[in-house]
Motif scaffolding. Structure first.
Motif: not given
Length: 111
Positions: A98-107
């Motif tokens: 989930q953290e990796e997915w959120l980082k991808g969304l923020n980027e």
């Protein structure tokens, strides 16, 4: 004699729809609603079979029963997927995903 509405025919339809809509809630909401709708639909079908000329609303019961079956299947698949994820990668692995997915969304939002 005047025809009367089958008991719970609208409720069966509503529970069938809600069981499909809430299939992504870990199966906690939709699965019980689908099962309740299926039980009520079976009771209404048995009541309708005794004297079909006496009741209306059987179409709602049939539609609600089909939707409840679909909702039960979707909720069961989602629940089994969640259980499988917890068993295979654990809560920490899911949190990392989930953290990796959120980082991808923020980027993606920054660009």
């Amino acid at each position: 004699m005047e025809k009367q509405q089958l008991p719970n025919s609208t409720l069966i339809l509503v529970f069938g729809i809600i069981s499909i809509v809430t299939c992504c809630c870990y199966g906690v909401i939709g699965l019980p609603l689908g099962i309740i709708a299926l039980v009520l639909a079976n009771k209404a079908t048995a009541l309708y079979a005794t004297d079909p000329e006496l009741y209306t609303g059987f179409q709602n019961v049939k539609t609600g029963k089909i939707l409840a079956i679909i909702g039960i299947i979707l909720n069961a698949i989602f629940l089994m997927t969640v259980i499988w994820m917890y068993v295979s990668i654990g809560a920490d692995g899911i949190q990392e995903m989930q953290e990796e997915w959120l980082k991808g969304l923020n980027e993606g939002a920054v660009e």
